[in-house]
Design a protein around this motif. Structure first.
Motif, PDB file in Angstrom:
ATOM      1  N   ASP A 101      -1.051   1.862 -17.745  1.00  0.00           N
ATOM      2  CA  ASP A 101       0.021   2.749 -18.295  1.00  0.00           C
ATOM      3  C   ASP A 101       1.201   2.685 -17.161  1.00  0.00           C
ATOM      4  O   ASP A 101       1.151   2.270 -16.145  1.00  0.00           O
ATOM      5  CB  ASP A 101      -0.167   4.200 -18.268  1.00  0.00           C
ATOM      6  CG  ASP A 101      -1.216   4.580 -19.511  1.00  0.00           C
ATOM      7  OD1 ASP A 101      -1.553   3.931 -20.522  1.00  0.00           O
ATOM      8  OD2 ASP A 101      -2.285   5.500 -19.381  1.00  0.00           O
ATOM      9  N   TYR A 102       2.286   2.696 -17.880  1.00  0.00           N
ATOM     10  CA  TYR A 102       3.569   2.581 -17.160  1.00  0.00           C
ATOM     11  C   TYR A 102       4.684   3.378 -17.855  1.00  0.00           C
ATOM     12  O   TYR A 102       5.078   3.155 -18.781  1.00  0.00           O
ATOM     13  CB  TYR A 102       3.995   1.107 -17.077  1.00  0.00           C
ATOM     14  CG  TYR A 102       4.963   0.684 -16.100  1.00  0.00           C
ATOM     15  CD1 TYR A 102       4.818   0.707 -14.844  1.00  0.00           C
ATOM     16  CD2 TYR A 102       6.252   0.230 -16.619  1.00  0.00           C
ATOM     17  CE1 TYR A 102       5.927   0.096 -14.071  1.00  0.00           C
ATOM     18  CE2 TYR A 102       7.416  -0.172 -15.823  1.00  0.00           C
ATOM     19  CZ  TYR A 102       6.992  -0.285 -14.290  1.00  0.00           C
ATOM     20  OH  TYR A 102       8.118  -0.699 -13.532  1.00  0.00           O
ATOM     21  N   PRO A 103       4.967   4.463 -16.939  1.00  0.00           N
ATOM     22  CA  PRO A 103       5.769   5.377 -17.468  1.00  0.00           C
ATOM     23  C   PRO A 103       7.298   5.327 -17.680  1.00  0.00           C
ATOM     24  O   PRO A 103       8.129   5.894 -18.305  1.00  0.00           O
ATOM     25  CB  PRO A 103       5.625   6.692 -16.801  1.00  0.00           C
ATOM     26  CG  PRO A 103       5.289   6.135 -15.460  1.00  0.00           C
ATOM     27  CD  PRO A 103       4.605   4.892 -15.850  1.00  0.00           C
ATOM     28  N   TRP A 104       7.853   4.077 -16.969  1.00  0.00           N
ATOM     29  CA  TRP A 104       9.303   3.832 -16.821  1.00  0.00           C
ATOM     30  C   TRP A 104       9.710   3.676 -18.386  1.00  0.00           C
ATOM     31  O   TRP A 104       9.316   2.873 -19.173  1.00  0.00           O
ATOM     32  CB  TRP A 104       9.622   2.804 -15.880  1.00  0.00           C
ATOM     33  CG  TRP A 104       9.283   3.059 -14.423  1.00  0.00           C
ATOM     34  CD1 TRP A 104       8.076   2.653 -13.921  1.00  0.00           C
ATOM     35  CD2 TRP A 104       9.691   3.880 -13.503  1.00  0.00           C
ATOM     36  NE1 TRP A 104       7.928   3.036 -12.650  1.00  0.00           N
ATOM     37  CE2 TRP A 104       9.027   3.782 -12.519  1.00  0.00           C
ATOM     38  CE3 TRP A 104      10.989   4.636 -13.774  1.00  0.00           C
ATOM     39  CZ2 TRP A 104       9.537   4.572 -11.313  1.00  0.00           C
ATOM     40  CZ3 TRP A 104      11.254   5.119 -12.552  1.00  0.00           C
ATOM     41  CH2 TRP A 104      10.494   5.359 -11.621  1.00  0.00           C
ATOM     42  N   PRO A 105      10.944   4.171 -18.548  1.00  0.00           N
ATOM     43  CA  PRO A 105      11.632   4.233 -19.828  1.00  0.00           C
ATOM     44  C   PRO A 105      11.780   2.724 -20.329  1.00  0.00           C
ATOM     45  O   PRO A 105      12.094   1.847 -19.441  1.00  0.00           O
ATOM     46  CB  PRO A 105      12.904   5.171 -19.755  1.00  0.00           C
ATOM     47  CG  PRO A 105      12.907   5.351 -18.481  1.00  0.00           C
ATOM     48  CD  PRO A 105      11.829   5.037 -17.621  1.00  0.00           C
ATOM     49  N   ALA A 146       0.571  -1.080   0.136  1.00  0.00           N
ATOM     50  CA  ALA A 146      -0.156   0.055   0.075  1.00  0.00           C
ATOM     51  C   ALA A 146       0.868   1.335   0.020  1.00  0.00           C
ATOM     52  O   ALA A 146       0.383   2.337  -0.569  1.00  0.00           O
ATOM     53  CB  ALA A 146      -0.954   0.181   1.275  1.00  0.00           C
ATOM     54  N   GLY A 147       2.108   1.023   0.305  1.00  0.00           N
ATOM     55  CA  GLY A 147       2.946   2.218   0.364  1.00  0.00           C
ATOM     56  C   GLY A 147       3.036   2.684  -1.285  1.00  0.00           C
ATOM     57  O   GLY A 147       3.168   4.144  -1.189  1.00  0.00           O
ATOM     58  N   CYS A 148       2.905   2.128  -2.058  1.00  0.00           N
ATOM     59  CA  CYS A 148       2.949   2.578  -3.509  1.00  0.00           C
ATOM     60  C   CYS A 148       1.747   2.260  -4.132  1.00  0.00           C
ATOM     61  O   CYS A 148       1.417   3.398  -4.809  1.00  0.00           O
ATOM     62  CB  CYS A 148       4.055   1.597  -4.251  1.00  0.00           C
ATOM     63  SG  CYS A 148       5.786   1.780  -3.530  1.00  0.00           S
ATOM     64  N   HIS A 149       1.028   1.326  -4.003  1.00  0.00           N
ATOM     65  CA  HIS A 149      -0.238   1.123  -4.706  1.00  0.00           C
ATOM     66  C   HIS A 149      -1.333   1.707  -3.954  1.00  0.00           C
ATOM     67  O   HIS A 149      -2.491   1.585  -4.365  1.00  0.00           O
ATOM     68  CB  HIS A 149      -0.247  -0.334  -5.022  1.00  0.00           C
ATOM     69  CG  HIS A 149       0.661  -0.773  -5.835  1.00  0.00           C
ATOM     70  ND1 HIS A 149       0.338  -0.786  -7.461  1.00  0.00           N
ATOM     71  CD2 HIS A 149       1.799  -1.524  -5.853  1.00  0.00           C
ATOM     72  CE1 HIS A 149       1.545  -1.052  -8.090  1.00  0.00           C
ATOM     73  NE2 HIS A 149       2.135  -1.516  -7.109  1.00  0.00           N
ATOM     74  N   LEU A 150      -1.188   2.155  -2.727  1.00  0.00           N
ATOM     75  CA  LEU A 150      -2.218   2.795  -1.819  1.00  0.00           C
ATOM     76  C   LEU A 150      -3.283   1.834  -1.584  1.00  0.00           C
ATOM     77  O   LEU A 150      -3.540   0.722  -2.006  1.00  0.00           O
ATOM     78  CB  LEU A 150      -2.899   3.996  -2.620  1.00  0.00           C
ATOM     79  CG  LEU A 150      -1.952   4.967  -3.110  1.00  0.00           C
ATOM     80  CD1 LEU A 150      -2.908   6.209  -3.759  1.00  0.00           C
ATOM     81  CD2 LEU A 150      -0.905   5.861  -1.717  1.00  0.00           C
ATOM     82  N   ASN A 151      -4.177   2.093  -0.379  1.00  0.00           N
ATOM     83  CA  ASN A 151      -4.956   1.226   0.312  1.00  0.00           C
ATOM     84  C   ASN A 151      -6.003   0.982  -0.791  1.00  0.00           C
ATOM     85  O   ASN A 151      -6.677  -0.049  -0.632  1.00  0.00           O
ATOM     86  CB  ASN A 151      -5.463   1.657   1.269  1.00  0.00           C
ATOM     87  CG  ASN A 151      -4.444   1.616   2.584  1.00  0.00           C
ATOM     88  OD1 ASN A 151      -3.769   0.658   2.575  1.00  0.00           O
ATOM     89  ND2 ASN A 151      -4.511   2.692   3.749  1.00  0.00           N
ATOM     90  N   MET A 175       0.028   5.145  -7.990  1.00  0.00           N
ATOM     91  CA  MET A 175       0.227   6.615  -8.134  1.00  0.00           C
ATOM     92  C   MET A 175       0.899   6.912  -9.568  1.00  0.00           C
ATOM     93  O   MET A 175       1.994   6.845  -9.893  1.00  0.00           O
ATOM     94  CB  MET A 175       1.351   7.074  -6.959  1.00  0.00           C
ATOM     95  CG  MET A 175       0.962   7.110  -5.573  1.00  0.00           C
ATOM     96  SD  MET A 175       2.122   7.576  -4.384  1.00  0.00           S
ATOM     97  CE  MET A 175       3.044   5.930  -4.397  1.00  0.00           C
ATOM     98  N   PRO A 176       0.154   6.967 -10.489  1.00  0.00           N
ATOM     99  CA  PRO A 176       0.624   6.679 -12.040  1.00  0.00           C
ATOM    100  C   PRO A 176       1.383   8.059 -12.353  1.00  0.00           C
ATOM    101  O   PRO A 176       2.369   7.713 -13.045  1.00  0.00           O
ATOM    102  CB  PRO A 176      -0.827   6.728 -12.612  1.00  0.00           C
ATOM    103  CG  PRO A 176      -1.682   6.030 -11.920  1.00  0.00           C
ATOM    104  CD  PRO A 176      -1.356   6.531 -10.215  1.00  0.00           C
ATOM    105  N   ALA A 177       1.353   8.865 -11.647  1.00  0.00           N
ATOM    106  CA  ALA A 177       2.227  10.133 -12.070  1.00  0.00           C
ATOM    107  C   ALA A 177       3.723   9.856 -11.505  1.00  0.00           C
ATOM    108  O   ALA A 177       4.492  10.405 -12.072  1.00  0.00           O
ATOM    109  CB  ALA A 177       1.640  11.364 -11.555  1.00  0.00           C
ATOM    110  N   SER A 178       3.768   8.936 -10.748  1.00  0.00           N
ATOM    111  CA  SER A 178       5.160   8.716 -10.147  1.00  0.00           C
ATOM    112  C   SER A 178       5.430   7.250 -10.663  1.00  0.00           C
ATOM    113  O   SER A 178       6.429   6.724 -10.146  1.00  0.00           O
ATOM    114  CB  SER A 178       5.034   8.274  -8.718  1.00  0.00           C
ATOM    115  OG  SER A 178       4.622   9.869  -8.074  1.00  0.00           O
ATOM    116  N   GLY A 179       4.921   6.689 -11.496  1.00  0.00           N
ATOM    117  CA  GLY A 179       5.173   5.533 -12.128  1.00  0.00           C
ATOM    118  C   GLY A 179       4.796   4.225 -11.449  1.00  0.00           C
ATOM    119  O   GLY A 179       5.073   3.055 -11.732  1.00  0.00           O
ATOM    120  N   ILE A 180       3.805   4.401 -10.502  1.00  0.00           N
ATOM    121  CA  ILE A 180       3.210   3.161  -9.758  1.00  0.00           C
ATOM    122  C   ILE A 180       1.801   2.706 -10.408  1.00  0.00           C
ATOM    123  O   ILE A 180       0.907   3.729 -10.322  1.00  0.00           O
ATOM    124  CB  ILE A 180       3.072   3.606  -8.248  1.00  0.00           C
ATOM    125  CG1 ILE A 180       4.410   4.014  -7.609  1.00  0.00           C
ATOM    126  CG2 ILE A 180       2.512   2.214  -7.416  1.00  0.00           C
ATOM    127  CD1 ILE A 180       5.701   3.063  -7.770  1.00  0.00           C
TER     128      ILE A 180
END
Length: 147
Positions: free
Chosen positions: A143-147, A33-38, A43-48
């Motif tokens: 969506d996944y923004p990582w290069p 949940a720290g990344c994918h939230l409860n 957090m798509p804008a942060s790449g999660i």
């Protein structure tokens, strides 16, 4: 008295399943949940990536199932194979929605163990390969923004 005995048996039979689900939810909160939230939105804008209505597509192909076992939060979670299987099944049950394949087979400890042993190389690059395969099948991932 017979009714109370029957009720007690039913409740006791339900305890292991309920305990496993509760344990999976606790482990999700502690490890994911720290990344994918409860709520699984990430957090798509942060790449999660967002799980909601999207994560189930990865369970459609063996490569997608392997990918899920190699994301950093899973591979480095320190959870047992059985606990990881429970968390992945909790995620699928809670957020996959219509993205979950009709023939979905829940993860189990043996599959988790075997998939964790696979060398997929760079997880970001591997995800691209999996997503291409899914897209060829008419399925789309978050969506996944990582290069």
């Amino acid at each position: 008295m017979k009714i109370l005995t029957t009720l007690a048996i039913v409740l006791l039979a339900a305890l292991p399943a309920h305990a496993a689900e509760r344990g999976a939810k606790v482990n999700f909160v502690l490890k994911c949940a720290g990344c994918h939230l409860n709520d699984g939105t990430g957090m798509p804008a942060s790449g999660i990536p967002d799980f909601v209505g999207k994560v189930g597509v990865f369970a459609a192909v063996p490569e997608g199932r392997a990918y899920l076992l190699h994301v950093p939060g899973v591979i480095g979670s320190s959870l047992s194979d059985a606990q990881i299987a429970d968390v992945l099944n909790y995620i699928m049950d809670t957020w996959a929605g219509e993205s979950l394949p009709a023939d979905y087979v829940p993860f189990d400890a043996a599959e988790v163990r075997d998939l964790r042993l696979q060398d997929i190389g760079n997880a970001v690059k591997y995800r691209r390969v999996v997503v291409e395969k899914l897209e060829a099948m008419g399925l789309s991932a978050a969506d996944y923004p990582w290069p």
